[in-house]
Design a protein around this motif. Structure first.
Motif, PDB file in Angstrom:
ATOM      1  N   GLU A  26       7.314   2.065  45.499  1.00 59.45           N
ATOM      2  CA  GLU A  26       7.123   0.459  46.331  1.00 59.45           C
ATOM      3  C   GLU A  26       8.403  -0.483  46.018  1.00 59.45           C
ATOM      4  N   MET A 184       3.723  -8.363  56.487  1.00 57.47           N
ATOM      5  CA  MET A 184       2.291  -7.955  56.585  1.00 57.47           C
ATOM      6  C   MET A 184       2.086  -7.224  57.735  1.00 57.47           C
ATOM      7  N   THR A 185       2.757  -7.692  58.921  1.00 63.51           N
ATOM      8  CA  THR A 185       2.303  -7.244  60.363  1.00 63.51           C
ATOM      9  C   THR A 185       3.572  -6.724  61.075  1.00 63.51           C
ATOM     10  N   ALA A 250       8.335  -1.771  55.401  1.00 62.87           N
ATOM     11  CA  ALA A 250       7.266  -2.748  54.983  1.00 62.87           C
ATOM     12  C   ALA A 250       6.121  -1.909  54.987  1.00 62.87           C
ATOM     13  N   ALA A 251       5.693  -0.955  55.708  1.00 63.64           N
ATOM     14  CA  ALA A 251       4.380  -0.160  55.862  1.00 63.64           C
ATOM     15  C   ALA A 251       4.208   0.802  54.725  1.00 63.64           C
ATOM     16  N   ARG A 253       6.192   0.056  51.696  1.00 65.70           N
ATOM     17  CA  ARG A 253       6.006  -0.835  50.584  1.00 65.70           C
ATOM     18  C   ARG A 253       4.491  -1.130  50.275  1.00 65.70           C
ATOM     19  N   ARG A 254       3.808  -1.412  51.485  1.00 64.97           N
ATOM     20  CA  ARG A 254       2.364  -1.811  51.454  1.00 64.97           C
ATOM     21  C   ARG A 254       1.627  -0.509  51.015  1.00 64.97           C
ATOM     22  N   LYS A 257       2.029   0.118  47.184  1.00 69.52           N
ATOM     23  CA  LYS A 257       1.405  -1.008  46.398  1.00 69.52           C
ATOM     24  C   LYS A 257      -0.043  -0.715  46.342  1.00 69.52           C
ATOM     25  N   SER A 258      -0.582  -0.219  47.449  1.00 70.12           N
ATOM     26  CA  SER A 258      -2.184  -0.070  47.413  1.00 70.12           C
ATOM     27  C   SER A 258      -2.427   1.224  46.636  1.00 70.12           C
TER      28      SER A 258
END
Length: 305
Positions: A26, A184-185, A250-251, A253-254, A257-258
Motif C-alpha cells: 500500500e 478514489m475514481t 491508485a487501484a 493502493r486502495r 488498504k482494504s
C-alpha cells in the motif's frame, strides 16, 4: 497449550505476516501515484498542442489522409487494450477488459472485423485462456511506461492504418484504457484514435468554436500529415499508458488498504477466539485440579476410617 489454541496462534502469525506485506505494498503504491500523476500532467501540453496542429492542418486543407479522413464503409478496426502486468489491483484490469469486450461487440455489430492489440499480462492471459487471437502484445512496462514503449506499441498500429484492408490493414484505430480521475475514481474508457474527429479534437483541446489561423504547408499538406501521424498516435498512446499506470497504482493502493484493514479485523477476531480457547483450557485445568483434590480428600477420609 491445547490443539485449538495452537491453531489460532498459527493463524494469527500467518495473518500478521500477510498484513505487513499488504501494508508495505500500500505504501509503495501510494508513493508511485504521485510520480505517475506528474508524468500525466507533463504529457498533456504536448498531446494537446499536437492535436491542435493536426486539427489546423486538416481544417486548412482538402487532403484525404488516414489521419483525418473516414472510410465510407469501414470493414476492419484495431482495438488497443491496456491492462496491467501485475495483479493485486482490485478490478483495474477486469474493468478495462470488460470495456474492451463492449467495444468489440459494438464494432462487430456495425459489421467490422476486429484486430485486438494488448498491453499487459493480465489482458494477454484473459485472451489466451479463452483461445482468442491477439494481433500483437507487449508486457513488462505497465507500471512505469516510457515514451519508447509508446513508440513500440504505436509502430504496428500505424502500419495497420496505412495498409489497405485487402492486405491486412484496418480502417479505424480504437484504444481502451483506464482514465485517472482522482485517487478514489478511475474509469475504464474507450476512444477512437483514427480517423481523428475534428469536433472531438476541438473539444479536447478547448478550441471548439475558435477560428484557427490560415497556414501554408510545405512541401504539402499531405507530407505534413504524414509527419504528424506517427507523432499523434504515439502521444495518444503514451498519455493513455501514463493514465493507466496512475490508475493501476491508485487501484492497488486502495486494494491493499482494504486487505490490510481486513487482516486487522481478522487478527482481532482470532485473538478473541484464542483468548476464549485459553480460558476454556484454564477452566478445564482448574476443574481437573479441583476434582483431583476432592478425590484425594475422599480417599484419605476413607483410609482414616
Amino acid at each position: 497449550m491445547g490443539a485449538q489454541l495452537r491453531v489460532y496462534k498459527r493463524r494469527i502469525r500467518a495473518v500478521t505476516a500477510t498484513k505487513k506485506i499488504t501494508k508495505a505494498m500500500e505504501m509503495i503504491a501510494a508513493s508511485r501515484i504521485v510520480k505517475a500523476q506528474r508524468k500525466v500532467a507533463a504529457s498533456m501540453p504536448y498531446a494537446t498542442e499536437l492535436t491542435r496542429a493536426v486539427t489546423a492542418v486538416a481544417t486548412g486543407s482538402n487532403t484525404k489522409h488516414a489521419l483525418t479522413t473516414e472510410v465510407e464503409t469501414p470493414t476492419r478496426a484495431a482495438v488497443l487494450l491496456i491492462t496491467s502486468d501485475r495483479g493485486l489491483a482490485g478490478g483495474y484490469s477486469s474493468n478495462a477488459i470488460k470495456q474492451a469486450e463492449r467495444l468489440t461487440e459494438r464494432l462487430r455489430g456495425e459489421g467490422k472485423e476486429v484486430d485486438t492489440y494488448i498491453v499487459g499480462r493480465k489482458g494477454l492471459a484473459y485472451y489466451g485462456f479463452r483461445e482468442r487471437k491477439v494481433a500483437e502484445s507487449w508486457t513488462g512496462f505497465t507500471d512505469s511506461p516510457a515514451y519508447a514503449d509508446a513508440k513500440r506499441v504505436a509502430a504496428p498500429l500505424i502500419e495497420a492504418i496505412q495498409t489497405e484492408t485487402a492486405e491486412g490493414g484496418v480502417d479505424e484505430l480504437h484504444i481502451v484504457y483506464t482514465e485517472f480521475v482522482s485517487m478514489m475514481t478511475q474509469n475504464a474508457v474507450d476512444g477512437r484514435m483514427l480517423p481523428l474527429s475534428l469536433d472531438q479534437a476541438a473539444e479536447e483541446t478547448g478550441a471548439k468554436g475558435e477560428i484557427l489561423p490560415l497556414f501554408d504547408f510545405e512541401p504539402s499538406a499531405e507530407d505534413v500529415l504524414d509527419a504528424l501521424l506517427p507523432r499523434y498516435v504515439e502521444s495518444r498512446i503514451y498519455n493513455a499508458l501514463l493514465q493507466s499506470a496512475a490508475s493501476e497504482h491508485a487501484a492497488r493502493r486502495r486494494a491493499m488498504k482494504s486487505a490490510t484493514d481486513n487482516a486487522g479485523d481478522l487478527i482481532k477476531s482470532l485473538s478473541r477466539l484464542a483468548n476464549a480457547a485459553r480460558q476454556a483450557e484454564i477452566t478445564q485445568e482448574i476443574s481437573e485440579i479441583v476434582g483431583g483434590a476432592s478425590a484425594m480428600a475422599d480417599a484419605t477420609a476413607g483410609s482414616d476410617k
